[in-house]
Scaffold this active site. Structure first.
Site, mmCIF file in Angstrom:
data_model
loop_
_atom_site.group_PDB
_atom_site.id
_atom_site.type_symbol
_atom_site.label_atom_id
_atom_site.label_comp_id
_atom_site.label_asym_id
_atom_site.label_seq_id
_atom_site.Cartn_x
_atom_site.Cartn_y
_atom_site.Cartn_z
ATOM 1 N N THR A 98 4.671 -8.021 -0.068
ATOM 2 C CA THR A 98 6.078 -7.797 0.277
ATOM 3 C C THR A 98 6.906 -9.064 0.081
ATOM 4 O O THR A 98 6.390 -10.184 0.224
ATOM 5 C CB THR A 98 6.180 -7.351 1.752
ATOM 6 O OG1 THR A 98 7.546 -7.444 2.175
ATOM 7 C CG2 THR A 98 5.376 -8.245 2.690
ATOM 8 N N TYR A 119 4.598 -9.386 10.588
ATOM 9 C CA TYR A 119 4.342 -8.486 9.455
ATOM 10 C C TYR A 119 4.191 -9.288 8.159
ATOM 11 O O TYR A 119 3.181 -9.192 7.458
ATOM 12 C CB TYR A 119 5.492 -7.464 9.338
ATOM 13 C CG TYR A 119 5.520 -6.761 7.996
ATOM 14 C CD1 TYR A 119 4.467 -5.947 7.599
ATOM 15 C CD2 TYR A 119 6.601 -6.938 7.119
ATOM 16 C CE1 TYR A 119 4.484 -5.314 6.355
ATOM 17 C CE2 TYR A 119 6.632 -6.305 5.883
ATOM 18 C CZ TYR A 119 5.558 -5.497 5.504
ATOM 19 O OH TYR A 119 5.582 -4.890 4.274
HETATM 20 N N1 LIG Z 1 8.527 0.713 1.729
HETATM 21 C C1 LIG Z 1 8.895 -0.496 1.328
HETATM 22 O O1 LIG Z 1 10.060 -0.730 0.975
HETATM 23 C C2 LIG Z 1 7.872 -1.610 1.264
HETATM 24 C C3 LIG Z 1 8.309 -2.909 0.916
HETATM 25 C C4 LIG Z 1 7.368 -3.925 0.833
HETATM 26 C C5 LIG Z 1 6.026 -3.663 1.072
HETATM 27 N N2 LIG Z 1 5.638 -2.412 1.417
HETATM 28 C C6 LIG Z 1 4.198 -2.188 1.683
HETATM 29 O O2 LIG Z 1 3.782 -1.019 1.023
HETATM 30 C C7 LIG Z 1 2.800 -0.346 1.793
HETATM 31 C C8 LIG Z 1 3.149 1.124 1.920
HETATM 32 O O3 LIG Z 1 4.409 1.276 2.544
HETATM 33 P P1 LIG Z 1 5.024 2.721 2.780
HETATM 34 O O4 LIG Z 1 6.485 2.554 2.898
HETATM 35 O O5 LIG Z 1 4.478 3.672 1.806
HETATM 36 O O6 LIG Z 1 4.441 3.028 4.239
HETATM 37 P P2 LIG Z 1 3.708 4.346 4.794
HETATM 38 O O7 LIG Z 1 3.623 4.143 6.275
HETATM 39 O O8 LIG Z 1 4.369 5.576 4.294
HETATM 40 O O9 LIG Z 1 2.265 4.242 4.136
HETATM 41 C C9 LIG Z 1 1.204 3.494 4.680
HETATM 42 C C10 LIG Z 1 -0.032 4.384 4.638
HETATM 43 O O10 LIG Z 1 -1.159 3.642 5.090
HETATM 44 C C11 LIG Z 1 -1.878 4.427 6.025
HETATM 45 N N3 LIG Z 1 -2.568 3.504 6.946
HETATM 46 C C12 LIG Z 1 -2.005 2.631 7.809
HETATM 47 N N4 LIG Z 1 -2.969 1.949 8.464
HETATM 48 C C13 LIG Z 1 -4.162 2.399 7.980
HETATM 49 C C14 LIG Z 1 -5.515 2.090 8.263
HETATM 50 N N5 LIG Z 1 -5.839 1.155 9.177
HETATM 51 N N6 LIG Z 1 -6.491 2.739 7.591
HETATM 52 C C15 LIG Z 1 -6.177 3.688 6.671
HETATM 53 N N7 LIG Z 1 -4.896 4.025 6.369
HETATM 54 C C16 LIG Z 1 -3.906 3.387 7.015
HETATM 55 C C17 LIG Z 1 -0.829 5.269 6.725
HETATM 56 O O11 LIG Z 1 -1.330 6.436 7.355
HETATM 57 C C18 LIG Z 1 0.103 5.614 5.559
HETATM 58 O O12 LIG Z 1 -0.308 6.763 4.871
HETATM 59 C C19 LIG Z 1 2.680 -1.080 3.111
HETATM 60 O O13 LIG Z 1 1.508 -1.859 3.079
HETATM 61 C C20 LIG Z 1 3.914 -1.953 3.149
HETATM 62 O O14 LIG Z 1 3.658 -3.157 3.807
HETATM 63 C C21 LIG Z 1 6.520 -1.382 1.547
#
Ligand SMILES: NC(=O)c1ccc[n+]([C@@H]2O[C@H](COP(=O)([O-])OP(=O)(O)OC[C@H]3O[C@@H](n4cnc5c(N)ncnc54)[C@H](O)[C@@H]3O)[C@@H](O)[C@H]2O)c1
Length: 349
Positions: free
Chosen positions: A128, A152
């Site tokens: 991120t 985070y």
């Molecule tokens: N959405 C954004 O703009 C953004 C920006 C930067 C980074 N990210 C990173 O991208 C990734 C996904 O983000 P997102 O927006 O799709 O979030 P999201 O919450 O929709 O997806 C995360 C997924 O990981 C699963 N998960 C969480 N903890 C877990 C565990 N311990 N074991 C197994 N599964 C687990 C959740 O159930 C979920 O399906 C994250 O790691 C986040 O840090 C997202």
């Protein structure tokens, strides 16, 4: 497995996507399938949704990404891992940092141990722009100082360091993709952003336009074009496509300097939009006004975060195709197909 080292022709791989039932993960799964790869998913469904894996028709191993028994079921035969699963709520991480380090760093390390046990070396990681903190200059390049403001961001950076160490010690081939602000939904309308609580701007602006709570506009006195905070929004389908290229080219990233900053690439468009510009884009697309409430700045929110995307272009040949309007239109489609106030909660969900 022998691969043809021509960027146009790759043997199909079997890829484990952790977090493949979440917003970004489900789009990465779809993009890998569309490119001809086989995919399996590990997800504990803590913030994800079974139906998003079902809509992609992939095997879902329900469990924690650090759980060895789950890994031993999912990893056999895999050629690569795209590690998307994680906890991603900044204020929650400030209130209760423990689970952030447990999931984002420790469970990630257990995933690497499982990979090594099963002979899997390729791993692409969802990092991120929060690793940078308040940038000294814009746009932000990968060698900018990493001074995360939240647990985070710190937990994501910690795992980048773990990847680096495992790369040097055990020959793991890692690539950290530092996402800026991901937005939009799949063109088919069946995958999209579905968080509860929803903290991301675009879904909340769309909800406000459709009779939900007015938009909280945090800070109107930033040194930006219109006083509101500026972020670099990237379409989730562009972002997902970058993962496919990354997985396919991981073995060939010879010129990539694998010192710490060398294993990270920014994924953004290289241009920012302010909160008011997002609001205007939603008003244009929907034809509806967006009611809003002025709020003070939130502590720790930088005025502007914009990626320098040059390195991803150079290393992966990656370029975005979609603009902000396309993000708004696709997010609106997902919202309409799945229920206005609760995107994703369709009768079939
Ligand atoms: N959405 C954004 O703009 C953004 C920006 C930067 C980074 N990210 C990173 O991208 C990734 C996904 O983000 P997102 O927006 O799709 O979030 P999201 O919450 O929709 O997806 C995360 C997924 O990981 C699963 N998960 C969480 N903890 C877990 C565990 N311990 N074991 C197994 N599964 C687990 C959740 O159930 C979920 O399906 C994250 O790691 C986040 O840090 C997202």
């Amino acid at each position: 497995m022998t691969r043809v080292r021509n960027f146009d022709t790759f043997d199909a791989m079997r890829v484990l996507v952790t977090g493949g039932a979440g917003y970004i993960g489900s789009h990465v799964v779809r993009a890998l399938l569309e490119a001809g790869h086989a995919v399996v998913v590990i997800d504990d469904l803590s913030t994800g949704h079974r139906v998003l894996a079902e809509r992609n028709g992939v095997a879902l191993y329900e469990g924690d990404l650090g759980d060895r028994a789950t890994l031993d079921r999912a990893l056999p035969g895999c050629d690569a891992v795209v590690h998307v699963a994680g906890k991603a709520l900044v204020p929650e991480s400030v209130r209760d940092p423990g689970p952030y380090f447990r999931v984002n760093a420790e469970a990630g390390r257990a995933l690497l141990e499982g990979m090594l046990a099963h002979g899997v070396r390729r791993v692409v990681f969802s990092s991120t722009c929060a690793v940078y903190g308040v940038p000294e200059r814009l746009p932000i390049a990968e060698d900018a100082p990493t001074r995360p403001l939240s647990p985070y961001g710190a937990s994501k950076l910690a795992f980048e360091h773990v990847l680096d160490a495992y790369g040097r010690a055990f020959g793991v081939l890692p690539l950290a993709l530092r996402y800026f602000n991901v937005a939009g939904a799949h063109a088919k309308g069946d995958l999209g952003e579905w968080h509860d609580p929803e903290t991301h701007l675009l879904p909340n602006v769309l909800r406000a336009a459709h009779g939900g709570d007015p938009l909280d506009l945090f800070g109107g006195d930033y040194p930006t074009r219109d006083g509101t905070a500026e972020r670099d929004y990237i379409h989730v389908e562009d972002l997902a496509r970058a993962h496919v290229v990354a997985v396919e080219r991981l073995d060939d990233l010879g010129p990539l300097d694998r010192r710490h900053a060398g294993l990270a690439l920014n994924l953004g468009r290289g241009r920012g939009a302010t909160v008011l510009e997002v609001v205007r884009a939603v008003e244009d697309v929907t034809g509806r006004p967006v009611p809003r409430r002025e709020r003070p700045r939130r502590p720790g929110d930088p005025a502007a975060l914009v990626a320098d995307p040059a390195r991803a272009r150079e290393v992966l040949g990656f370029q975005t195709r979609h603009d902000l309007r396309a993000m708004v239109e696709s997010a609106l489609r997902f919202m309409e197909t799945s229920g206005r106030q609760h995107p994703g909660r369709s009768a079939s969900a």
